[in-house]
Design an enzyme around this catalytic site. Structure first.
Site, short mmCIF file in Angstrom:
data_model
loop_
_atom_site.label_atom_id
_atom_site.label_comp_id
_atom_site.label_asym_id
_atom_site.label_seq_id
_atom_site.Cartn_x
_atom_site.Cartn_y
_atom_site.Cartn_z
N TYR A 10 1.05 4.37 4.72
CA TYR A 10 0.40 5.66 4.47
C TYR A 10 1.00 6.80 5.28
O TYR A 10 1.77 6.59 6.21
CB TYR A 10 -1.11 5.58 4.59
CG TYR A 10 -1.79 5.19 5.88
CD1 TYR A 10 -1.22 5.36 7.14
CD2 TYR A 10 -3.09 4.68 5.83
CE1 TYR A 10 -1.90 5.04 8.29
CE2 TYR A 10 -3.78 4.34 6.98
CZ TYR A 10 -3.19 4.52 8.21
OH TYR A 10 -3.88 4.19 9.36
N GLU A 11 0.67 7.99 4.86
CA GLU A 11 1.27 9.24 5.39
C GLU A 11 2.78 9.28 5.19
O GLU A 11 3.52 9.81 6.01
CB GLU A 11 0.92 9.44 6.88
CG GLU A 11 -0.56 9.50 7.17
CD GLU A 11 -1.30 10.51 6.30
OE1 GLU A 11 -0.69 11.50 5.88
OE2 GLU A 11 -2.49 10.28 6.05
#
Length: 556
Positions: free
Chosen positions: A427-428
């Site tokens: 994620y990110e």
């Protein structure tokens, strides 16, 4: 072995390795005195040890769940969140004009590390809110700032980030959520978003969603995306959470780890929203939040590495097995266990030093406006995110190995670290995307930011490090001269090599400040630099090798 916040280690890295004294010497951060830093780290560390650490297993064993449309959080998480909010830890770096402390991001990252080590699933909540605060400070209207930021800082309200859709993951430009003007300055937002961390909870008065959507006249791709504030409850005339908005949690994901953190599928059905920033400029505003979160996620990897390291050391000291070099010794007296534990310590230190150096660069850029500091912070951010999370995964895996068969048994708690940290490399922005950002956007300056770092590291008296720096300089020059596909083919290896050389530099710097650290520095150098050379060789392989086979041939 219960988690204990590494307050003295954090202070050492800030003072002796990352150069935090330069931040404290600026007018913008003059209040970050040694006494203030000590008080902050000590008090936050106490909260992590006493209040948050006991929640980690509870979140894993009693996941957040959806009950009649309401997200029920894990036992104790509401009290843990209140402790974080009441301590002022959410708004540490927020503007004092809106209730924040105005402290350096380096201190926020230090506190975030401890909170994440104590309970990563809960720490993800304030991390999202911190990123939203920064995005609103940079892009929102004064009215939105005044309505939302004080309540986000206080913890009365929580923030989220809504990018991903079923057909639009890393390719954000493929999103379909739409926003239509209501004629009164608000917009009707309709669409579905997935993978929304802490999309709802049962302890905040309001959940404030930053949602990417398209206006009716939007162009295709990322250039046609706008950003909207879409709260769960609409603010009333007094700015308090009022009537419910037209949005809901459809479901919560069943995940490998981070069970205490509800990951929601969100549905917006003509929900009322307000434009944040300029029309069609939503990606620029969202990237402000994402860049904050990318360093923060790198620190999450560090958090788990520290917690897994402490857990493994505790087990190794207690466990007795086989003949050891000292009579009746623990397994820590076996060479292979020593190899793993020292490797875990060396890796964890390297990530902490990198994260804090990155945070100091961001603070110096904010305090001085110097473009060189800004470029350094930007260059280090993808390295900190990718290397930090890869290290968290590696150290957590090694921690299981130290436990032997008991590491594979859930009751020991060793496996939870690996399950929880695994998503941080995804994620990110996946770690592959971080690497491509490093060799793409971050080398668009011709390598100036990279060469500035290499010049500093190359000033060392250590011949082995100096030779590695020279090789990395040659590789950087080679990268700058290649087309983008060849850069991308070697991007992950280039990032890994840079991280390994930086890690060696930081270890040697620490040893110069404290001779007691010399042995660990030698250990790290003896392992990091050969790995860096191997990665540098792979980074030059080019794209032809990757595309020599067709997709059908690969699948055969």
């Amino acid at each position: 072995m219960p988690y204990r916040a590494p307050v003295s280690e954090l202070r050492f890295v800030l003072d002796k390795v990352a150069g935090f004294d330069r931040v404290a010497a600026t007018e913008a951060f003059a209040e970050a005195t040694p006494e203030t830093v000590d008080a902050i780290l000590t008090e936050a560390g106490r909260m992590c040890d006493d209040v948050l650490a006991p929640l980690n297993r509870k979140g894993d064993q009693h996941p957040a769940h959806l009950e009649n449309g309401v997200v029920r959080t894990s036992p104790g998480f509401a009290d843990g969140f209140r402790a974080i909010a009441e301590g002022g830890w959410i708004g540490m770096s927020a503007d004092p004009a809106h209730g924040g402390m105005g402290l350096p991001i380096a201190l926020t990252m230090a506190v975030n590390e401890m909170i994440g080590s104590a309970c990563l699933a809960l720490q993800l909540n304030p991390l999202m809110t911190q990123g939203q605060i920064e995005a609103l400070e940079a892009h929102a209207s004064d009215e939105i700032k005044e309505t939302y930021i004080p309540k986000l800082v206080s913890g009365e309200w929580c923030g989220t980030m809504n990018l991903t859709e079923p057909q639009a993951g890393s390719d954000v430009g493929a999103l379909r959520t739409k926003a239509e003007p209501n004629g009164d300055g608000t917009y009707a937002v309709t669409g579905q978003k997935i993978y929304i961390s802490w999309g709802d909870n049962d302890f905040a008065e309001n959940i404030c969603h930053l949602v990417l959507a398209r206006l009716p006249d939007a162009a295709e791709g990322t250039r046609g995306i706008s950003l909207f504030m879409v709260p769960k409850r609409l603010p009333d005339a007094d700015g308090n959470a009022g009537q419910a908005n037209s949005l809901r949690v459809v479901s919560l994901e069943h995940k490998l780890g981070l069970h205490g953190s509800p990951t929601a599928v969100m549905e917006y059905d003509g929900a009322t929203g307000w434009l944040v920033g300029e029309p069609h400029k939503g990606m620029a505003a969202m990237f402000t939040m994402m860049n904050n979160a990318r360093l923060g996620v790198g620190v999450q990897g560090l958090s788990v590495a520290e917690a897994a390291l402490q857990h493994a050391i505790g087990y190794a000291l207690d466990r007795k097995q086989g003949k050891t070099r000292v009579p009746d010794g623990s397994i820590l007296e076996h060479a292979d266990v020593r190899r793993m534990i020292l490797g875990m310590k060396a890796e964890t230190f390297a990530v902490r030093a990198l994260a804090m150096e990155c945070a100091v660069a961001l603070d110096m850029a904010k305090a001085t406006g110097d473009v060189a500091w800004r470029a350094r912070g930007a260059f280090l951010t993808p390295i900190a995110k990718a290397f930090g999370t890869d290290t968290g995964i590696k150290v957590a895996g090694d921690g299981i190995q130290v436990h032997g068969g008991m590491g594979f048994v859930e009751e020991t708690g060793a496996a939870q670290f690996l399950r929880d940290v695994r998503v941080t490399a995804i994620y990110e922005g996946t770690n592959g995307i971080q690497a491509m950002d490093l060799v793409g956007r971050k080398l668009m300056d011709g390598g100036a930011a990279a060469f500035a770092l290499l010049d500093e590291m190359g000033a060392t008296e250590d011949a082995a490090l100096r030779a590695a720096v020279d090789e990395l300089r040659d590789l950087t020059e080679w990268m700058v001269a290649q087309d983008m596909q060849d850069r991308f083919a070697g991007a992950v290896s280039y990032l890994a090599a840079f991280a390994r050389v930086l890690g060696t530099h930081h270890h040697l710097k620490a040893a110069a400040a404290d001779p007691a650290r010399a042995h660990l520095a030698r250990f790290a150098r003896g392992r990091f630099l050969p790995e860096a050379r191997a990665e540098m060789a792979k980074a030059r392989s080019g794209a032809d090798e990757l595309f020599a086979l067709s997709a059908d041939e690969i699948a055969a």
